[in-house]
Design a protein around this motif. Structure first.
Motif, PDB file in Angstrom:
ATOM      1  N   LYS A 112       0.839  -1.210   0.000  1.00 27.55           N
ATOM      2  CA  LYS A 112       0.000   0.000   0.000  1.00 27.55           C
ATOM      3  C   LYS A 112       0.868   1.252   0.000  1.00 27.55           C
ATOM      4  CE  LYS A 112      -4.313  -1.571   2.032  1.00 27.55           C
ATOM      5  NZ  LYS A 112      -5.309  -1.310   3.076  1.00 27.55           N
ATOM      6  N   VAL A 113       1.957   1.217   0.767  1.00 32.76           N
ATOM      7  CA  VAL A 113       2.881   2.360   0.790  1.00 32.76           C
ATOM      8  C   VAL A 113       3.503   2.531  -0.594  1.00 32.76           C
ATOM      9  CG1 VAL A 113       5.059   3.241   1.738  1.00 32.76           C
ATOM     10  CG2 VAL A 113       3.365   2.202   3.268  1.00 32.76           C
ATOM     11  N   ASP A 114       3.979   1.422  -1.173  1.00 32.30           N
ATOM     12  CA  ASP A 114       4.609   1.481  -2.502  1.00 32.30           C
ATOM     13  C   ASP A 114       3.660   1.994  -3.576  1.00 32.30           C
ATOM     14  OD1 ASP A 114       7.038   0.610  -1.535  1.00 32.30           O
ATOM     15  OD2 ASP A 114       6.745  -1.478  -2.149  1.00 32.30           O
ATOM     16  N   GLY A 116       1.213   4.087  -3.064  1.00 31.18           N
ATOM     17  CA  GLY A 116       0.734   5.423  -2.730  1.00 31.18           C
ATOM     18  C   GLY A 116      -0.593   5.453  -1.992  1.00 31.18           C
ATOM     19  N   LEU A 118      -1.041   4.450   1.095  1.00 29.02           N
ATOM     20  CA  LEU A 118      -0.756   4.678   2.513  1.00 29.02           C
ATOM     21  C   LEU A 118       0.601   5.355   2.607  1.00 29.02           C
ATOM     22  CD1 LEU A 118      -1.607   4.102   5.492  1.00 29.02           C
ATOM     23  CD2 LEU A 118      -0.406   1.916   5.287  1.00 29.02           C
ATOM     24  N   ASP A 119       0.676   6.406   3.403  1.00 30.97           N
ATOM     25  CA  ASP A 119       1.934   7.123   3.589  1.00 30.97           C
ATOM     26  C   ASP A 119       2.643   6.609   4.833  1.00 30.97           C
ATOM     27  OD1 ASP A 119       1.607   8.846   1.401  1.00 30.97           O
ATOM     28  OD2 ASP A 119       0.403  10.245   2.605  1.00 30.97           O
ATOM     29  N   GLU A 120       3.978   6.677   4.783  1.00 33.45           N
ATOM     30  CA  GLU A 120       4.736   6.399   6.003  1.00 33.45           C
ATOM     31  C   GLU A 120       4.406   7.507   6.984  1.00 33.45           C
ATOM     32  OE1 GLU A 120       8.861   5.088   6.171  1.00 33.45           O
ATOM     33  OE2 GLU A 120       8.805   4.990   3.981  1.00 33.45           O
ATOM     34  N   GLY A 121       4.326   7.170   8.240  1.00 35.47           N
ATOM     35  CA  GLY A 121       4.007   8.160   9.255  1.00 35.47           C
ATOM     36  C   GLY A 121       3.172   7.548  10.347  1.00 35.47           C
TER      37      GLY A 121
END
Length: 142
Positions: A112-114, A116, A118-121
């Motif tokens: 999901k991060v890869d 876009g 979900l953002d890291e944080g």
């Protein structure tokens, strides 16, 4: 991402208990950029100190085992026999934290991060912490 999400600062020393890394050092680039203090037995001991053990894979593995048992936190990347033995030994000592990553769930989140979605944080950290709350083990737990 996993260690960062759990709140470990980039100044945390990370010991890699392994022989040759599959795929070589290129697979360590992201970890090295996030946690620059990457250690292994070759960095902790001199070539002279390692020489008596270097011809014996089981003795070299034993050095990794000792460091893993004695570390503040143990997070196995693979759930093989050595990881199980280390976790059990740590549990026996009664005060050492072991975190068993939920690899399938992490891959799903990291995808999901890869992509876009979900953002890291904080949100990613919260999801990872919640997912691993029951997977933290210390010797005081059953």
């Amino acid at each position: 991402m996993f260690l960062s999400a759990l709140g470990y600062p980039s100044s945390t020393p990370v010991y890699i208990a392994a022989g040759e890394i599959y795929g070589g050092e290129s697979h360590m680039v992201d970890l090295q950029s996030r946690f620059p203090i990457l250690m292994n037995k070759e960095k902790l001991a001199s070539a002279e100190e390692l020489r008596p053990f270097s011809q014996y894979a089981s003795q070299m593995a034993a050095l990794d085992y000792i460091v893993s048992v004695e570390s503040d936190v143990f997070i196995p990347s693979y759930s093989g026999n050595m990881a199980r033995a280390v976790a059990g030994h740590r549990r026996f000592h009664g005060h050492r934290k072991t975190i068993s990553p939920d690899r399938k769930a992490l891959v799903h989140l990291f995808d999901k991060v890869d992509s876009g979605l979900l953002d890291e944080g904080k949100r990613l950290s919260q999801k990872i912490i919640e997912m691993h709350q029951k997977r933290y083990r210390t010797g005081h737990e059953s």
